[in-house]
Design a protein around this motif. Structure first.
Motif, PDB file in Angstrom:
ATOM      1  N   ASP A  43      10.727  54.977  -7.592  1.00 37.54           N
ATOM      2  CA  ASP A  43       9.360  54.971  -8.113  1.00 37.54           C
ATOM      3  C   ASP A  43       8.897  53.549  -8.414  1.00 37.54           C
ATOM      4  OD1 ASP A  43       9.115  57.749  -8.020  1.00 37.54           O
ATOM      5  OD2 ASP A  43       9.986  57.991 -10.015  1.00 37.54           O
ATOM      6  N   LEU A  44       9.795  52.768  -8.988  1.00 40.63           N
ATOM      7  CA  LEU A  44       9.439  51.394  -9.351  1.00 40.63           C
ATOM      8  C   LEU A  44       9.234  50.528  -8.117  1.00 40.63           C
ATOM      9  CD1 LEU A  44      11.862  50.837 -12.370  1.00 40.63           C
ATOM     10  CD2 LEU A  44       9.446  51.501 -12.428  1.00 40.63           C
ATOM     11  N   THR A  45      10.060  50.730  -7.086  1.00 39.01           N
ATOM     12  CA  THR A  45       9.883  49.939  -5.865  1.00 39.01           C
ATOM     13  C   THR A  45       8.561  50.291  -5.186  1.00 39.01           C
ATOM     14  OG1 THR A  45      11.148  51.559  -4.567  1.00 39.01           O
ATOM     15  CG2 THR A  45      12.364  49.695  -5.473  1.00 39.01           C
ATOM     16  N   ALA A  46       8.178  51.572  -5.227  1.00 38.66           N
ATOM     17  CA  ALA A  46       6.904  51.970  -4.636  1.00 38.66           C
ATOM     18  C   ALA A  46       5.732  51.372  -5.407  1.00 38.66           C
ATOM     19  CB  ALA A  46       6.799  53.499  -4.621  1.00 38.66           C
ATOM     20  N   TRP A  47       5.835  51.357  -6.708  1.00 40.41           N
ATOM     21  CA  TRP A  47       4.762  50.819  -7.549  1.00 40.41           C
ATOM     22  C   TRP A  47       4.602  49.308  -7.356  1.00 40.41           C
ATOM     23  CZ3 TRP A  47       5.605  49.565 -13.357  1.00 40.41           C
ATOM     24  CH2 TRP A  47       4.424  49.040 -13.901  1.00 40.41           C
ATOM     25  N   LEU A  48       5.725  48.596  -7.360  1.00 39.19           N
ATOM     26  CA  LEU A  48       5.674  47.136  -7.314  1.00 39.19           C
ATOM     27  C   LEU A  48       5.645  46.566  -5.901  1.00 39.19           C
ATOM     28  CD1 LEU A  48       8.256  46.406 -10.147  1.00 39.19           C
ATOM     29  CD2 LEU A  48       5.774  46.264 -10.306  1.00 39.19           C
ATOM     30  N   GLY A  49       5.976  47.388  -4.922  1.00 42.58           N
ATOM     31  CA  GLY A  49       5.970  46.904  -3.543  1.00 42.58           C
ATOM     32  C   GLY A  49       7.104  45.949  -3.234  1.00 42.58           C
ATOM     33  N   VAL A  50       8.275  46.221  -3.817  1.00 39.31           N
ATOM     34  CA  VAL A  50       9.425  45.346  -3.618  1.00 39.31           C
ATOM     35  C   VAL A  50      10.637  46.189  -3.237  1.00 39.31           C
ATOM     36  CG1 VAL A  50       8.559  43.642  -5.264  1.00 39.31           C
ATOM     37  CG2 VAL A  50      10.093  45.460  -6.071  1.00 39.31           C
ATOM     38  N   SER A  51      11.735  45.513  -2.918  1.00 32.83           N
ATOM     39  CA  SER A  51      12.972  46.222  -2.601  1.00 32.83           C
ATOM     40  C   SER A  51      13.679  46.635  -3.890  1.00 32.83           C
ATOM     41  CB  SER A  51      13.901  45.330  -1.770  1.00 32.83           C
ATOM     42  OG  SER A  51      14.360  44.242  -2.560  1.00 32.83           O
ATOM     43  N   ARG A  52      14.751  47.378  -3.746  1.00 36.48           N
ATOM     44  CA  ARG A  52      15.470  47.858  -4.929  1.00 36.48           C
ATOM     45  C   ARG A  52      16.230  46.760  -5.660  1.00 36.48           C
ATOM     46  NH1 ARG A  52      18.129  53.870  -4.117  1.00 36.48           N
ATOM     47  NH2 ARG A  52      16.175  55.000  -3.765  1.00 36.48           N
ATOM     48  N   THR A  53      16.630  45.716  -4.932  1.00 39.17           N
ATOM     49  CA  THR A  53      17.463  44.689  -5.569  1.00 39.17           C
ATOM     50  C   THR A  53      16.792  44.037  -6.775  1.00 39.17           C
ATOM     51  OG1 THR A  53      18.675  44.251  -3.523  1.00 39.17           O
ATOM     52  CG2 THR A  53      18.703  42.530  -5.219  1.00 39.17           C
ATOM     53  N   PRO A  54      15.556  43.501  -6.673  1.00 35.14           N
ATOM     54  CA  PRO A  54      14.944  42.904  -7.861  1.00 35.14           C
ATOM     55  C   PRO A  54      14.646  43.925  -8.951  1.00 35.14           C
ATOM     56  CG  PRO A  54      13.375  42.969  -6.047  1.00 35.14           C
ATOM     57  CD  PRO A  54      14.714  43.317  -5.476  1.00 35.14           C
ATOM     58  N   VAL A  55      14.404  45.173  -8.570  1.00 32.01           N
ATOM     59  CA  VAL A  55      14.165  46.211  -9.572  1.00 32.01           C
ATOM     60  C   VAL A  55      15.437  46.465 -10.369  1.00 32.01           C
ATOM     61  CG1 VAL A  55      13.719  48.683  -9.895  1.00 32.01           C
ATOM     62  CG2 VAL A  55      12.257  47.332  -8.374  1.00 32.01           C
ATOM     63  N   ARG A  56      16.556  46.572  -9.679  1.00 28.76           N
ATOM     64  CA  ARG A  56      17.825  46.819 -10.374  1.00 28.76           C
ATOM     65  C   ARG A  56      18.199  45.633 -11.263  1.00 28.76           C
ATOM     66  NH1 ARG A  56      21.030  49.587  -5.240  1.00 28.76           N
ATOM     67  NH2 ARG A  56      20.134  51.680  -5.504  1.00 28.76           N
ATOM     68  N   GLU A  57      17.941  44.421 -10.772  1.00 22.55           N
ATOM     69  CA  GLU A  57      18.212  43.240 -11.586  1.00 22.55           C
ATOM     70  C   GLU A  57      17.325  43.228 -12.830  1.00 22.55           C
ATOM     71  OE1 GLU A  57      17.507  40.100  -8.841  1.00 22.55           O
ATOM     72  OE2 GLU A  57      19.534  40.163  -7.988  1.00 22.55           O
ATOM     73  N   ALA A  58      16.063  43.615 -12.669  1.00 23.06           N
ATOM     74  CA  ALA A  58      15.143  43.665 -13.808  1.00 23.06           C
ATOM     75  C   ALA A  58      15.581  44.715 -14.817  1.00 23.06           C
ATOM     76  CB  ALA A  58      13.721  43.956 -13.323  1.00 23.06           C
ATOM     77  N   LEU A  59      16.019  45.868 -14.339  1.00 24.20           N
ATOM     78  CA  LEU A  59      16.458  46.928 -15.252  1.00 24.20           C
ATOM     79  C   LEU A  59      17.694  46.495 -16.033  1.00 24.20           C
ATOM     80  CD1 LEU A  59      15.931  50.123 -13.055  1.00 24.20           C
ATOM     81  CD2 LEU A  59      14.572  49.380 -15.028  1.00 24.20           C
ATOM     82  N   LEU A  60      18.573  45.728 -15.391  1.00 24.17           N
ATOM     83  CA  LEU A  60      19.743  45.213 -16.106  1.00 24.17           C
ATOM     84  C   LEU A  60      19.309  44.263 -17.219  1.00 24.17           C
ATOM     85  CD1 LEU A  60      22.786  44.950 -16.449  1.00 24.17           C
ATOM     86  CD2 LEU A  60      22.763  43.167 -14.680  1.00 24.17           C
ATOM     87  N   ARG A  61      18.354  43.364 -16.930  1.00 20.69           N
ATOM     88  CA  ARG A  61      17.846  42.455 -17.953  1.00 20.69           C
ATOM     89  C   ARG A  61      17.146  43.224 -19.073  1.00 20.69           C
ATOM     90  NH1 ARG A  61      14.415  37.795 -15.130  1.00 20.69           N
ATOM     91  NH2 ARG A  61      14.251  37.130 -17.316  1.00 20.69           N
ATOM     92  N   LEU A  62      16.415  44.258 -18.714  1.00 22.51           N
ATOM     93  CA  LEU A  62      15.724  45.063 -19.725  1.00 22.51           C
ATOM     94  C   LEU A  62      16.726  45.817 -20.599  1.00 22.51           C
ATOM     95  CD1 LEU A  62      12.845  46.418 -17.485  1.00 22.51           C
ATOM     96  CD2 LEU A  62      12.574  44.858 -19.418  1.00 22.51           C
ATOM     97  N   GLN A  63      17.845  46.229 -20.000  1.00 25.31           N
ATOM     98  CA  GLN A  63      18.895  46.870 -20.784  1.00 25.31           C
ATOM     99  C   GLN A  63      19.502  45.888 -21.774  1.00 25.31           C
ATOM    100  OE1 GLN A  63      22.002  48.609 -18.415  1.00 25.31           O
ATOM    101  NE2 GLN A  63      23.129  49.403 -20.167  1.00 25.31           N
ATOM    102  N   GLN A  64      19.738  44.663 -21.322  1.00 26.31           N
ATOM    103  CA  GLN A  64      20.290  43.635 -22.200  1.00 26.31           C
ATOM    104  C   GLN A  64      19.329  43.306 -23.340  1.00 26.31           C
ATOM    105  OE1 GLN A  64      20.962  40.642 -19.216  1.00 26.31           O
ATOM    106  NE2 GLN A  64      23.043  41.346 -18.755  1.00 26.31           N
TER     107      GLN A  64
END
Length: 224
Positions: A43-64
């Protein structure tokens, strides 16, 4: 996760990771992504128009940063407004801003002081109109000036991590006139900086962030 109506444009390649993180963080702070809401990579990749890699990296930072929680093998959710986490963040942010203000007083220029005063006028006007987003932007600008003047990278890094935890709660207050006392405290901070009085400036800064404590208690369901 319901995908927001406005899709983001493709982000610049060189800023992709930071931009994805900042967009998702903003969506959590402004309530687009609600507490306890499940967030899915696709859902996030569709919204932002990006691949999964930066989304997963962002979610890790948001978790931290304490803004999302992840259960291995299951789901990632927007973190709830946890009492201990918000109170801990408030204590850290208040202390770090005090450090920044003490260091900044001797470095602030006349233009810096004028910019702080202008930001406080816009902050006051936004409160009168119930415009929480404008109030948050003006408040960020005002407090960001001494942080930049202090020139302490560690201060900036700590605030980058913990301030968004508080901003989720501050939006509730900045949409009303409950925060009018902050205008007066901002004036005291600016006056102390103008007088080159680091002790008075530090006290005003600390008092400003301490006004959040009752709000945090109400928003998170009680005191600790």
């Amino acid at each position: 996760m319901p995908v927001p109506a406005l899709a983001a444009a493709t982000l610049p390649r060189q800023l992709l990771r930071d931009d994805v993180y900042q967009r998702l963080r903003a969506a959590i702070v402004d309530g687009t992504l609600e507490p306890d809401e499940v967030v899915r990579d696709q859902d996030l990749t569709a919204w932002l128009g990006v691949s999964r890699t930066p989304v997963r990296e962002a979610l890790l930072r948001l978790q931290q940063a304490g803004l999302v929680t992840a259960t291995p093998g299951r789901s990632t959710r927007v973190a709830s407004l946890d009492a201990r986490a918000t109170r801990d963040a408030q204590a850290v942010v208040a202390a770090v801003h005090e450090v920044a203000v003490r260091a900044a007083v001797a470095q602030l220029t006349a233009d810096d002081l004028a910019a702080m005063a202008d930001a406080n006028r816009r902050f006051s006007r936004a409160l009168r109109h119930g415009d929480a987003e404008a109030a948050l932007a003006a408040d960020d600008e005002l407090h960001g000036i001494p942080v930049r003047a202090a020139g302490n990278a560690a201060v900036r890094d700590v605030l980058e991590q913990y301030t968004p935890v508080l901003r989720r709660v501050e939006r509730l207050r900045f949409g009303s006139l409950d925060a009018r006392g902050s205008v007066r405290l901002h004036d005291q901070l600016i006056a102390a900086c103008t007088a080159r009085d680091p002790e008075a400036a530090a006290r005003a800064s600390t008092l400003t962030w301490q006004t959040l404590v009752p709000l945090l208690d109400r928003a998170t369901g009680g005191t600790l």
